[in-house]
Design an enzyme around this catalytic site. Structure first.
Site, mmCIF file in Angstrom:
data_model
loop_
_atom_site.group_PDB
_atom_site.id
_atom_site.type_symbol
_atom_site.label_atom_id
_atom_site.label_comp_id
_atom_site.label_asym_id
_atom_site.label_seq_id
_atom_site.Cartn_x
_atom_site.Cartn_y
_atom_site.Cartn_z
ATOM 1 N N ASP A 131 -60.437 24.986 39.273
ATOM 2 C CA ASP A 131 -59.751 25.969 40.111
ATOM 3 C C ASP A 131 -59.120 27.112 39.320
ATOM 4 O OD1 ASP A 131 -59.171 26.860 42.716
ATOM 5 O OD2 ASP A 131 -57.122 26.125 42.584
ATOM 6 N N ASP A 165 -53.602 23.932 51.833
ATOM 7 C CA ASP A 165 -54.475 24.621 50.884
ATOM 8 C C ASP A 165 -53.700 25.141 49.680
ATOM 9 O OD1 ASP A 165 -56.879 24.402 52.412
ATOM 10 O OD2 ASP A 165 -56.143 25.979 53.725
ATOM 11 N N ASP A 198 -66.046 24.056 44.369
ATOM 12 C CA ASP A 198 -65.812 25.320 43.653
ATOM 13 C C ASP A 198 -66.346 25.301 42.219
ATOM 14 O OD1 ASP A 198 -64.544 26.104 45.938
ATOM 15 O OD2 ASP A 198 -62.529 26.120 45.101
#
Length: 400
Positions: A115, A358, A153
């Site tokens: 991330d 989130d 991701d």
């Protein structure tokens, strides 16, 4: 280089014949999603505990929504721990799922540099440590039936992207060391390979969503020519040929129709590039690829929170609306199922766990409150009861 229409037309017949060949990849194991797969439901969840709390407080309707939410299959995320710890945790989940005669959906989320040092920062300290962790994860799965989502991701967000560098992954406006990007591709390849060898495990590598990466390469935006790989190129370099397919919309809100359209184009682009050696795919190229699902890469969709589709923020209200981060007015989507209505879509899954935040969104303001709610959002992954309730109340189809 732009090709002439005459040349394209002349080649079309031979390209179609070539692309009609057997699929670029074939399962080397049993398909855990074959037939009417039943997905594992955890016996104890945040939603179930919230239902007990609200029932005791007299919030009967709200408690009923949480009770219903707690009975829907959701993915189990593995985000850290030593190899021994992750092997034990995965094995425990497999044992519980076997008792239900159900297929668990597992998420491997521990790639180094995870991330880009943002809300879900973390991951293994080194490439070697990651390989050991993945090996242990695979041993925990063993011979049981499972679906594994590989690194949300992990390919859609690379350290070479400008905004990643500006957010803490490197020097603002300066691309990261290309060696780090190459390392990421090696890590994803390794994870796919280790999991694909399991006899009854479906492996789907995360591929972002329909409003993120384009299919083809693009200008990375550093003020000088530097190509950034599009999603098709990332998947090919990341090892999609060894996987069962790719996953779309993990932790996002894009609509199912939009995702199916994007996923189909991505699948056809992969097929075209694999069979022709091309480095890009135009709409004309995609039109030459047969629709036969046996020759195309399949995919799964995260429908956990896309019932209302994506959020459209008020015009000119925020410098950075963060449409992906706890957007208001969203709802639960289609329930987990292998009955998707599309032969390329192997399953609808609830990969993101509804009700888990989130991150702490400020939408470009000074914060720390989220201006859409007037409170500080919980940290990424933390349970947010009122947000979960809103998702349940606005579910499409209705949850209750």
């Amino acid at each position: 280089m732009r090709r002439g229409i005459g040349i394209l037309a002349t080649a079309a017949t031979s390209i179609v014949a070539l692309l009609a060949a057997p699929p670029a990849q074939a399962l080397g194991h049993d398909d855990p999603l074959a037939g009417k797969a039943r997905f594992y439901v955890e016996p104890t969840t945040n939603a179930g505990r919230q239902a007990d709390i609200w029932a005791a407080a007299g919030r009967r309707a709200d408690a009923a929504h949480m009770r219903a939410l707690s009975k829907v299959s959701q993915a189990i995320w593995f985000t850290g721990g030593t190899p021994a710890e992750v092997r034990t945790s995965v094995r425990q989940t497999m044992v519980r799922a076997a008792k239900q005669h159900a297929v668990p959906v597992l998420v491997a989320y521990y790639v180094p540099g995870r991330d880009c040092s943002q809300y879900s920062a973390g991951g293994a300290p080194t490439e070697a440590a990651y390989r050991a962790w993945i090996d242990a994860f695979a041993k925990g799965v063993g011979g049981g039936r499972a679906v594994v989502i590989v690194e949300p991701d992990g390919l859609a967000l690379l350290s070479s992207e400008p905004w990643c560098n500006e957010g803490g992954g490197g020097t603002s406006g300066t691309p990261e060391d290309p060696a780090r990007v190459d390392e990421r591709f090696r890590e994803i390849n390794y994870a796919i390979g280790a999991l694909q060898r399991l006899p009854r495990t479906g492996v789907y590598v995360d591929s972002g969503h329909s409003d993120w990466q384009p299919l083809n390469d693009y200008d990375a935006g550093y003020g000088e020519p530097r190509a950034q790989l599009g999603m098709a190129g990332r998947l090919l370099k990341g090892g999609i040929a060894k996987a069962d397919g790719f996953a779309l919309n993990v932790s996002n809100y894009r609509s199912t129709d939009e995702l199916v359209s994007y996923g189909t184009r991505l699948s056809k682009c992969l097929r075209f590039r694999q069979k022709t050696g091309a480095t890009s795919c135009s709409d004309a190229d995609l039109a030459t690829v047969p629709d036969d699902p046996r020759g195309l890469t399949h995919f799964v969709l995260d429908t956990s929170r896309n019932g209302q589709g994506p959020w459209t923020p008020p015009a000119d209200k925020y410098t950075d609306p963060q449409v992906w981060c706890n957007p208001p007015g969203r709802g639960l989507g289609a329930r987990p199922s292998t009955r998707t209505g599309d032969p390329l879509v192997d399953a609808f899954l609830w990969i993101k766990r509804p009700g888990e935040s989130d991150g702490q969104c400020t939408r470009g303001t000074a914060g720390p409150e989220d201006p859409e709610y007037g409170v500080v959002d919980p940290a990424a992954g933390a349970w947010w009861p009122e947000y979960a309730l809103g998702l349940a109340q606005r579910a499409v189809p209705p949850l209750r």
